[in-house]
Design a protein around this motif. Structure first.
Motif, short mmCIF file in Angstrom:
data_model
loop_
_atom_site.label_atom_id
_atom_site.label_comp_id
_atom_site.label_asym_id
_atom_site.label_seq_id
_atom_site.Cartn_x
_atom_site.Cartn_y
_atom_site.Cartn_z
N VAL A 42 0.60 -1.14 0.21
CA VAL A 42 0.11 0.07 0.01
C VAL A 42 1.17 1.18 0.34
O VAL A 42 1.61 1.60 0.62
CB VAL A 42 -0.73 -0.01 1.34
N ARG A 43 0.35 1.72 -1.17
CA ARG A 43 1.16 3.49 -1.08
C ARG A 43 0.19 4.67 -1.00
O ARG A 43 1.23 5.55 0.22
CB ARG A 43 2.41 3.66 -2.47
N HIS A 44 -0.63 4.36 -0.83
CA HIS A 44 -1.69 4.92 -0.67
C HIS A 44 -2.90 4.96 0.17
O HIS A 44 -3.00 3.41 -0.70
CB HIS A 44 -2.49 6.28 -1.20
N ALA A 45 -4.23 5.29 0.75
CA ALA A 45 -5.46 5.05 0.68
C ALA A 45 -6.23 4.14 -0.49
O ALA A 45 -6.24 2.90 -0.15
CB ALA A 45 -5.99 6.10 1.51
N GLY A 46 -5.67 4.62 -1.84
CA GLY A 46 -6.32 4.06 -2.92
C GLY A 46 -5.97 2.75 -2.65
O GLY A 46 -6.83 2.30 -4.45
N ASP A 47 -5.01 2.02 -2.99
CA ASP A 47 -4.38 0.80 -2.64
C ASP A 47 -5.11 -0.41 -1.75
O ASP A 47 -5.01 -1.21 -2.30
CB ASP A 47 -2.86 0.99 -2.70
N LEU A 48 -6.37 0.48 -0.71
CA LEU A 48 -6.83 -0.91 -0.23
C LEU A 48 -7.85 -1.68 -0.80
O LEU A 48 -8.82 -0.86 -1.68
CB LEU A 48 -7.23 -0.12 0.66
N LYS A 49 -8.01 -3.19 -0.49
CA LYS A 49 -8.71 -3.66 -0.73
C LYS A 49 -10.10 -3.98 -0.53
O LYS A 49 -11.19 -3.87 -0.67
CB LYS A 49 -8.10 -5.16 -1.14
N PRO A 50 -9.34 -3.71 1.36
CA PRO A 50 -10.91 -3.99 2.10
C PRO A 50 -11.19 -2.48 1.88
O PRO A 50 -10.59 -1.94 2.21
CB PRO A 50 -10.18 -4.27 3.29
N LYS A 51 -12.49 -2.25 1.82
CA LYS A 51 -13.32 -1.18 1.88
C LYS A 51 -14.23 -0.51 3.44
O LYS A 51 -14.83 1.20 3.81
CB LYS A 51 -14.11 -0.45 1.25
N ALA A 52 -13.33 -1.49 5.05
CA ALA A 52 -13.92 -1.49 5.71
C ALA A 52 -13.20 -0.73 6.57
O ALA A 52 -12.08 -2.04 6.82
CB ALA A 52 -14.46 -1.59 6.05
N ALA B 242 -10.09 -7.57 18.48
CA ALA B 242 -11.71 -7.59 18.00
C ALA B 242 -10.46 -7.13 16.26
O ALA B 242 -11.17 -7.34 15.45
CB ALA B 242 -13.22 -7.18 18.21
N MET B 243 -10.57 -5.86 16.52
CA MET B 243 -10.45 -5.02 15.46
C MET B 243 -8.93 -5.83 14.57
O MET B 243 -9.25 -6.12 13.44
CB MET B 243 -9.16 -3.81 16.25
N PHE B 244 -8.43 -6.48 15.45
CA PHE B 244 -6.74 -7.36 14.67
C PHE B 244 -7.96 -9.05 14.27
O PHE B 244 -7.98 -9.34 13.39
CB PHE B 244 -5.96 -7.92 15.95
N ALA B 245 -9.18 -9.34 14.75
CA ALA B 245 -9.89 -10.51 14.28
C ALA B 245 -10.66 -10.16 13.03
O ALA B 245 -10.41 -10.61 11.60
CB ALA B 245 -10.82 -10.98 15.69
N CYS B 246 -11.05 -8.90 12.92
CA CYS B 246 -12.06 -8.29 11.43
C CYS B 246 -10.59 -8.35 10.30
O CYS B 246 -11.08 -8.34 9.25
CB CYS B 246 -12.45 -6.83 11.28
N THR B 247 -9.28 -7.92 11.19
CA THR B 247 -8.63 -7.48 10.35
C THR B 247 -7.76 -8.51 9.50
O THR B 247 -7.69 -9.24 7.74
CB THR B 247 -7.79 -6.86 10.98
N ALA B 248 -7.30 -10.09 10.03
CA ALA B 248 -7.11 -11.41 9.47
C ALA B 248 -7.37 -12.12 9.19
O ALA B 248 -7.49 -12.58 8.52
CB ALA B 248 -6.26 -11.83 10.96
N ALA B 249 -9.23 -11.67 9.47
CA ALA B 249 -10.52 -12.27 8.58
C ALA B 249 -10.88 -11.75 7.21
O ALA B 249 -11.11 -12.47 6.44
CB ALA B 249 -11.87 -12.26 9.25
N GLY B 250 -9.87 -10.51 7.20
CA GLY B 250 -9.85 -9.75 5.58
C GLY B 250 -11.06 -8.69 4.78
O GLY B 250 -11.38 -8.65 4.28
N SER B 251 -11.86 -9.09 6.38
CA SER B 251 -12.87 -8.19 5.84
C SER B 251 -12.99 -7.15 6.43
O SER B 251 -13.68 -5.95 5.44
CB SER B 251 -14.70 -8.49 7.03
N CYS B 252 -11.62 -6.34 6.59
CA CYS B 252 -11.38 -4.95 7.45
C CYS B 252 -9.74 -4.86 7.33
O CYS B 252 -8.72 -5.75 7.02
CB CYS B 252 -12.54 -5.20 8.96
N PHE B 253 -9.01 -3.25 7.05
CA PHE B 253 -8.41 -3.19 7.83
C PHE B 253 -8.39 -2.27 8.36
O PHE B 253 -9.10 -2.19 9.27
CB PHE B 253 -7.28 -2.15 6.62
N SER B 254 -7.02 -1.80 9.92
CA SER B 254 -7.32 -1.17 10.53
C SER B 254 -5.53 -0.28 10.99
O SER B 254 -5.00 -0.75 10.67
CB SER B 254 -7.63 -2.19 11.78
N ILE B 255 -5.92 0.34 12.55
CA ILE B 255 -4.48 1.26 12.21
C ILE B 255 -4.56 1.05 13.89
O ILE B 255 -5.68 1.83 15.10
CB ILE B 255 -4.98 2.42 12.08
N MET B 256 -3.43 0.62 14.16
CA MET B 256 -2.89 0.81 15.53
C MET B 256 -1.71 0.74 16.32
O MET B 256 -1.07 0.37 15.38
CB MET B 256 -3.60 -0.64 16.15
#
Length: 300
Positions: A179-189, A227-241
């Motif tokens: 990911v170089r910028h936000a437009g490269d993100l595959k999940p949209k949540a 929960a944040m990590f689990a949602c991300t690892a499952a592929g439905s989301c990304f997160s920032i921590m």
């Protein structure tokens, strides 16, 4: 209204049970019930809903509890200030969830060993809510993240001391392309905490190009970093921590990461606030401060 009556009311409100409150207070249930009835008679409105499963606050009761908390906390603060023999009493500290998880366990253990006469009442909330609690005298100090220049916090509202430096990382599903910028993100949540969280605010600013891009991402609110990590690892989301939190969670699954920015964590209090217990806590945290360590290393 005496302080003892307010303490009884607060305990019943927290426990939602006369029996449990009586046990904690070392009183008989009938005495606690009488105290509650006396308070309601003095106030003139019901403060509790009596139900089979326990006692819950009415709307008036919730308002009254807020004032009771502030009155009792101020009374305790006054005793510590006028009789500063040494750290003692109750120290009410609020903190962001990430700081409790990754930064406080060792300092709190050391503090308890050094000052066993102090009882630490620790609570967690996002930064905005912690600031509100500080200004309302519900807590004595808070560990918060407030980027410089934030419009909602005036320069004279709080005294702050930087204690920890967090590296915020973008956490991505396993196998996600670079990911170089936000437009490269595959999940949209974005998996994030409720509004008031500084890291969520920073994430939204990064995602929207500080307001230049609209409507591309949704928010999935969660209540814990697990929960944040689990949602991300499952592929439905990304997160920032913070990376310090991510390091604690790596054993639970595989993710990708990208460094984004650094954000300082501050110990905040009301201007001029000082009790022996809070001063001792501030000094203890200074011994674990990576910001102080960096400054000391750079000094000639």
């Amino acid at each position: 209204m005496d302080f003892a009556a307010l303490a009884v009311f607060r305990t019943v409100a927290r426990e939602q049970s006369v029996t449990r409150a009586a046990e904690l207070l070392g009183r008989v249930p009938s005495n606690v019930t009488t105290r509650i009835q006396q308070i309601e008679e003095a106030v003139g409105v019901p403060l509790f809903l009596r139900e089979r499963k326990g006692m819950t606050l009415t709307a008036a009761g919730r308002t009254y509890l807020d004032y009771a908390d502030r009155i009792l906390n101020l009374a305790d603060e006054a005793i510590q200030v006028v009789n500063p023999a040494g750290p003692a009493g109750v120290l009410r500290i609020g903190s962001m969830e990430c700081t409790v998880a990754s930064r406080l366990p060792v300092p709190l253990a050391r503090f308890n060993q050094r000052w066993p006469e102090v009882t630490i009442d620790l609570s967690t909330a996002p930064t905005r809510q912690l600031v509100d609690s500080l200004l309302a005298h519900r807590i004595d100090g808070a560990l918060i993240a407030v980027p410089s220049g934030e419009w909602w916090l005036g320069p004279q509202d709080l005294d702050t001391v930087p204690v920890f430096r967090e590296d915020l990382v973008l956490v991505l599903p396993p196998g996600h392309p670079e990911v170089r910028h936000a437009g490269d993100l595959k999940p949209k949540a974005l998996a994030a905490f409720a509004p008031g969280c500084t890291y969520r605010m920073l994430a939204e600013e990064w995602l929207t190009g500080f307001g230049t891009v609209k409507g591309r991402f949704s928010i999935q609110e969660v209540r814990s970093y697990h929960a944040m990590f689990a949602c991300t690892a499952a592929g439905s989301c990304f997160s920032i921590m913070p990376r310090s939190v991510l390091d604690l969670l790596r054993h639970t699954g595989a993710v990708e990461e990208k460094a984004l920015m650094r954000v300082d964590t501050y110990l905040a209090c009301r201007p001029g606030f000082s009790t022996p217990a809070f001063s001792a806590f501030r000094e203890m945290l200074a011994g674990f401060s990576d910001i102080k360590a960096e400054a000391d290393a750079e000094s000639p």
